[in-house]
Design an enzyme around this catalytic site. Structure first.
Site, PDB file in Angstrom:
ATOM      1  CE  LYS A 171      33.995  27.509  46.390  1.00  0.00           C
ATOM      2  NZ  LYS A 171      34.456  28.044  45.110  1.00  0.00           N
ATOM      3  CE  LYS A 240      39.299  24.653  51.405  1.00  0.00           C
ATOM      4  NZ  LYS A 240      39.148  26.093  51.633  1.00  0.00           N
TER       5      LYS A 240
END
Ligand code: NAD
Length: 302
Positions: A171, A240
């Site tokens: 991811k 993030k």
């Protein structure tokens, strides 16, 4: 009656994903710190529980979609976390929480005999609604045989590895590309606009040529050229994800010449527009520094 599934974190992604499980005929027990998010799912037939522990006393499989690694850890292992529930067997994390956190949570749950499925997703809010997400599952084969079919309700399921953390690693690689594509496309479109090109014509050309990417094909037309800046992903979450990527690459000794620059621009955008702002605002920061606005003069090429 089928066994209930627990779902925690009913935000931009979690809300529609929980809806997909309801639509697939599952019984759902839900929890979120925001009452309105819970009410929306209860309105569709889910049952509310007062804490993650309470969800885990009603359901054997608990699925979460939460904003940060620390929140995932707290919901899994905290005082009122799912470990305090009496029925939980498996914990499925659909959030982007990084490989280190995935490994830490997997190890802590294993001690208690709870299976961990590292399973981040990609495809945005539209993909969550349509059930067309890329679902990147890392867990042992036996657990995949049980959980994989369940996750087909939200998208195309890939078994990327058997060890916790590999789904997250997959991811982060994907999201570095998403983050870079938007940042770099923003710079290129602002540059062309300032030089006198029509941004709509630029997008038509790029999308017919070799520069096309997820930002030029989707984000500009849906949320940037109409100036709505509401694509559905927070700047703070994008920052993030890139920061997690940089951490992982540094640890592995892989160069971050480009990723480091991408991290800088996302950190700057989060400081300028706030972590809760939509990530398409990155364009506005570049526009402001360049002194030009990306305004189309023509309609899109059909
Ligand atoms: P969001 O902020 O819209 O949703 C998070 C939800 O978690 C909110 O409803 C919030 O109230 C809830 N929450 C926060 N703390 C909680 C707690 N302690 N207990 C229970 N609920 C709590 O975020 P999102 O955009 O839905 O993203 C969720 C995750 O999915 C993130 O990890 C993100 O990186 C990832 N992701 C997002 C997208 C996207 O396009 N939005 C795409 C792929 C992956």
């Amino acid at each position: 009656m089928t066994e209930a599934i627990g779902f925690i974190g009913l935000g931009k992604m979690g809300g529609p994903m929980a809806g997909r499980f309801l639509d697939a005929g599952h019984t759902l027990v839900v929890y979120d710190v925001r009452e309105e998010a819970v009410a929306a799912l209860v309105g569709r037939g889910a049952t509310a529980a007062p804490s993650p522990a309470a969800v885990a006393s009603e359901a054997g499989t608990i699925i979460v979609s939460l904003p940060t690694p620390d929140i995932v850890k707290d919901v899994a292992l905290g005082r009122n976390g799912i470990v305090a529930g009496g029925k939980v067997k498996n914990f499925v994390d659909l959030s982007t929480s990084g490989p280190d956190m995935a490994r830490e949570i997997a190890a802590a749950l294993a001690v208690r005999g709870i299976g961990f499925v590292d399973s981040p997703v990609s495809g945005g809010v539209a993909g969550a609604r349509a059930g067309t997400l890329a679902v990147m599952v890392a867990c042992p084969d036996e657990l995949f045989a049980e959980i994989g079919p369940l996750l087909e309700a939200i998208g195309i399921v890939f078994h990327v590895g058997t060890e916790a953390g590999l789904g997250q690693t997959m991811k982060l690689a994907n999201n570095l590309l998403t983050a870079s594509a938007l940042a770099l496309s923003a710079e290129a479109i602002v540059m062309g606009t300032k030089a006198g090109l029509d941004p709509q014509i630029m997008l038509d050309v790029i999308n017919a040529g070799s520069g096309r990417n997820s930002a030029t094909q989707d984000k500009f037309s849906r949320a940037i050229l109409p100036r709505s800046f509401d694509f559905g992903f927070a700047t703070g979450l994008m920052q993030k994800d890139v920061a997690l990527y940089v951490q992982v690459a540094r640890k592995l000794g892989v160069p971050i010449d480009v990723a480091g620059a991408v991290e800088t621009i996302w950190t700057k955008t989060a400081a300028e527009f706030g972590r809760d702002s939509d990530f398409t605002n990155i364009v506005r920061g570049i526009e402001q520094r360049a002194g030009v606005e990306v305004k189309p003069k023509t309609k899109p090429n059909p």
